[in-house]
Write an enzyme that holds these catalytic residues in place. Sequence first.
Site, PDB file in Angstrom:
ATOM      1  N   GLU A  53      71.780  -7.028  24.634  1.00 48.43           N
ATOM      2  CA  GLU A  53      71.451  -6.568  26.103  1.00 48.43           C
ATOM      3  C   GLU A  53      70.734  -5.419  26.185  1.00 48.43           C
ATOM      4  O   GLU A  53      69.779  -5.233  27.019  1.00 48.43           O
ATOM      5  CB  GLU A  53      72.770  -6.454  26.947  1.00 48.43           C
ATOM      6  CG  GLU A  53      73.760  -7.738  26.696  1.00 48.43           C
ATOM      7  CD  GLU A  53      74.694  -7.805  25.743  1.00 48.43           C
ATOM      8  OE1 GLU A  53      74.321  -7.451  24.461  1.00 48.43           O
ATOM      9  OE2 GLU A  53      75.827  -8.202  25.646  1.00 48.43           O
ATOM     10  N   CYS A  76      79.883  -6.727  25.561  1.00 44.02           N
ATOM     11  CA  CYS A  76      80.927  -5.990  25.122  1.00 44.02           C
ATOM     12  C   CYS A  76      81.291  -4.787  26.089  1.00 44.02           C
ATOM     13  O   CYS A  76      80.454  -4.455  26.784  1.00 44.02           O
ATOM     14  CB  CYS A  76      80.821  -5.669  23.539  1.00 44.02           C
ATOM     15  SG  CYS A  76      79.381  -4.322  23.500  1.00 44.02           S
ATOM     16  N   CYS A  85      77.969  -2.584  26.082  1.00 42.27           N
ATOM     17  CA  CYS A  85      76.875  -3.162  27.092  1.00 42.27           C
ATOM     18  C   CYS A  85      77.234  -3.438  28.505  1.00 42.27           C
ATOM     19  O   CYS A  85      76.098  -3.505  29.367  1.00 42.27           O
ATOM     20  CB  CYS A  85      76.340  -4.824  26.332  1.00 42.27           C
ATOM     21  SG  CYS A  85      75.647  -4.592  24.840  1.00 42.27           S
ATOM     22  N   ARG A 185      71.570 -20.518   2.475  1.00 39.72           N
ATOM     23  CA  ARG A 185      72.067 -19.170   1.695  1.00 39.72           C
ATOM     24  C   ARG A 185      71.975 -17.767   2.440  1.00 39.72           C
ATOM     25  O   ARG A 185      72.953 -17.153   2.268  1.00 39.72           O
ATOM     26  CB  ARG A 185      71.515 -19.142   0.350  1.00 39.72           C
ATOM     27  CG  ARG A 185      72.103 -20.420  -0.515  1.00 39.72           C
ATOM     28  CD  ARG A 185      71.394 -19.998  -2.009  1.00 39.72           C
ATOM     29  NE  ARG A 185      71.742 -21.168  -2.746  1.00 39.72           N
ATOM     30  CZ  ARG A 185      71.389 -21.247  -4.082  1.00 39.72           C
ATOM     31  NH1 ARG A 185      70.788 -20.405  -4.586  1.00 39.72           N
ATOM     32  NH2 ARG A 185      71.707 -22.260  -5.056  1.00 39.72           N
ATOM     33  N   THR A 197      79.856 -27.033 -12.416  1.00 38.08           N
ATOM     34  CA  THR A 197      78.411 -26.930 -11.936  1.00 38.08           C
ATOM     35  C   THR A 197      77.856 -25.598 -12.669  1.00 38.08           C
ATOM     36  O   THR A 197      76.646 -25.870 -13.028  1.00 38.08           O
ATOM     37  CB  THR A 197      78.377 -26.484 -10.486  1.00 38.08           C
ATOM     38  OG1 THR A 197      78.894 -27.890  -9.733  1.00 38.08           O
ATOM     39  CG2 THR A 197      76.860 -26.437  -9.670  1.00 38.08           C
ATOM     40  N   ASP A 201      74.656 -26.432 -14.657  1.00 40.38           N
ATOM     41  CA  ASP A 201      73.226 -25.997 -14.164  1.00 40.38           C
ATOM     42  C   ASP A 201      72.921 -24.567 -14.373  1.00 40.38           C
ATOM     43  O   ASP A 201      71.870 -24.239 -14.221  1.00 40.38           O
ATOM     44  CB  ASP A 201      73.162 -26.217 -12.646  1.00 40.38           C
ATOM     45  CG  ASP A 201      73.741 -27.834 -12.268  1.00 40.38           C
ATOM     46  OD1 ASP A 201      73.466 -28.602 -13.162  1.00 40.38           O
ATOM     47  OD2 ASP A 201      73.875 -28.066 -11.177  1.00 40.38           O
ATOM     48  N   LEU A 205      72.372 -18.620  -7.949  1.00 37.81           N
ATOM     49  CA  LEU A 205      73.159 -18.699  -6.616  1.00 37.81           C
ATOM     50  C   LEU A 205      72.683 -17.300  -5.836  1.00 37.81           C
ATOM     51  O   LEU A 205      73.232 -16.822  -4.755  1.00 37.81           O
ATOM     52  CB  LEU A 205      74.657 -18.468  -6.631  1.00 37.81           C
ATOM     53  CG  LEU A 205      75.417 -19.371  -7.480  1.00 37.81           C
ATOM     54  CD1 LEU A 205      76.565 -19.575  -7.453  1.00 37.81           C
ATOM     55  CD2 LEU A 205      74.994 -20.844  -6.886  1.00 37.81           C
ATOM     56  N   GLY A 290      80.372 -28.693  -7.336  1.00 42.70           N
ATOM     57  CA  GLY A 290      79.810 -30.131  -7.623  1.00 42.70           C
ATOM     58  C   GLY A 290      80.720 -30.912  -7.064  1.00 42.70           C
ATOM     59  O   GLY A 290      81.669 -30.756  -5.952  1.00 42.70           O
TER      60      GLY A 290
HETATM   61  C1  AOF Z   1      76.602  -7.403  18.258  1.00 45.76           C
HETATM   62  N1  AOF Z   1      75.301  -7.482  18.916  1.00 45.76           N
HETATM   63  O1  AOF Z   1      74.145  -8.378  20.570  1.00 45.76           O
HETATM   64  C2  AOF Z   1      76.526  -8.107  20.922  1.00 45.76           C
HETATM   65  C3  AOF Z   1      77.620  -7.977  20.307  1.00 45.76           C
HETATM   66  O2  AOF Z   1      81.277  -2.650  17.431  1.00 45.76           O
HETATM   67  P1  AOF Z   1      79.989  -3.123  17.268  1.00 45.76           P
HETATM   68  O3  AOF Z   1      78.816  -2.239  17.919  1.00 45.76           O
HETATM   69  O4  AOF Z   1      79.659  -3.473  15.760  1.00 45.76           O
HETATM   70  O5  AOF Z   1      79.879  -4.470  17.943  1.00 45.76           O
HETATM   71  C4  AOF Z   1      80.398  -5.725  17.545  1.00 45.76           C
HETATM   72  C5  AOF Z   1      80.969  -6.539  18.717  1.00 45.76           C
HETATM   73  O6  AOF Z   1      80.112  -6.362  19.708  1.00 45.76           O
HETATM   74  C6  AOF Z   1      80.888  -7.789  18.309  1.00 45.76           C
HETATM   75  O7  AOF Z   1      82.214  -8.302  17.533  1.00 45.76           O
HETATM   76  C7  AOF Z   1      81.007  -8.498  19.611  1.00 45.76           C
HETATM   77  O8  AOF Z   1      82.392  -8.692  20.025  1.00 45.76           O
HETATM   78  C8  AOF Z   1      80.083  -7.450  20.562  1.00 45.76           C
HETATM   79  N2  AOF Z   1      78.946  -8.265  21.003  1.00 45.76           N
HETATM   80  N3  AOF Z   1      77.858  -7.669  19.102  1.00 45.76           N
HETATM   81  O9  AOF Z   1      76.586  -6.891  17.240  1.00 45.76           O
HETATM   82  C9  AOF Z   1      75.382  -8.169  20.237  1.00 45.76           C
HETATM   83  N4  AOF Z   1      76.392  -8.533  22.196  1.00 45.76           N
HETATM   84 ZN    ZN Z   2      77.260  -5.075  23.435  1.00 44.24          ZN
END
Ligand code: AOF
Ligand code: ZN
Length: 353
Positions: A53, A76, A85, A185, A197, A201, A205, A290
């Site tokens: 945001e 949030c 936000c 990954r 595995t 192999d 990783l 595996g």
């Molecule tokens: C994000 N990016 O764009 C939005 C999030 O405590 P923080 O700042 O690390 O925020 C983590 C939390 O914020 C995440 O668990 C989620 O609930 C909310 N939204 N988080 O990293 C974003 N919009």
């Molecule tokens: Zn946020």
Amino acid sequence: MSNDRRYMERALALARHGTGWTTPNPLVGCVLVRDGAILAEGWHRRLGDLHAERAALQAVDFRAEGATAYVTLEPCCHHGRQPPCTEALLEAGVSRVVVAMVDPDERVSGRGIAQLRAAGVEVEVGLAEAEARRLNAAFVSARERGRPLVVLKAGVTLDGRIASADGESKWITGPAARARGHALRHALDAILVGANTLREDDPGLDTRLPDGRGSNAVPVVLDSGLSIRGDAKVLRAGARPVVFCATHAPERDLPADVIRVPHGPDGLDLGAVLAALQARGIQSVLVEGGARVHRSFLDAGLVDRIHLFVAPRVLVSGPGWVAGAGFPLANAPAFRLIETRIVGDDAELVMEA
Ligand code: AOF
Ligand code: ZN
């Protein structure tokens, strides 16, 4: 397709740019729209960076009077690595917010939406919710189920084999499919293989994306007897591995975190393995073989998604990607196909439980 839907799909596409870089935080995209035109776009680029945001609002100096914000996750309302936000949206004058899904993070979970509504903002919730939940399936799994998302990956022939009868397995699928494997990954937090595995192999990783970047997933090895060779590549190639063994396995001094878990008739207790990974902040696990390990996860009902890379060739003999006794048709594990695509000379089938 409605305009709302189109803008939300755009926000979802933006969110995907952060793949592999935001964990344990979610992938989030945001589109600001006014008078039928996009004002600004943003997404969460990397853990610790601006939330989506604010990334979008920054482009318009945090002023967006009367605009609609399309966000793939509820904004949030808490102070974490980043400020709330909701405050930024309110201060900017956004008058309508369309949210794809409620945030399962307990610090938010509905309170962000409530705060916006209390301030007079019109909020709609649930547009493209299924896509948004799939996008953040790992983040959601860790919070709603308390265990990491399990994704199984295999490269097989048309007849489902992962190696020829003489054990040759290196080149079943082509370079494009292998590149997709590395992208997985990069996208997921951990990559898990069994001791067999590893012995056969000796994989490193580690993650190798074409541009040389890529975040290494934590290598995880299931090794009941703690018999891993001291010179196994995985012990030196990337991040420090986690090796799970049975409670009574011999003591060894290894450059790895050794975790002991109970051992049942069907191998290591996978519930305990996943719980230990969750406790380390790992939200998603890519299971890469595996065949016995695949079987154990299937038997435990712990496979959430499968990426099967199918090479259009036939081997007739050689091991399949799932070992063990056959299932009766009525009880055969079944999955829902959600995506198919051509990857170089191979097909990729993506399935969900
Ligand atoms: C994000 N990016 O764009 C939005 C999030 O405590 P923080 O700042 O690390 O925020 C983590 C939390 O914020 C995440 O668990 C989620 O609930 C909310 N939204 N988080 O990293 C974003 N919009
Ligand atoms: Zn946020």
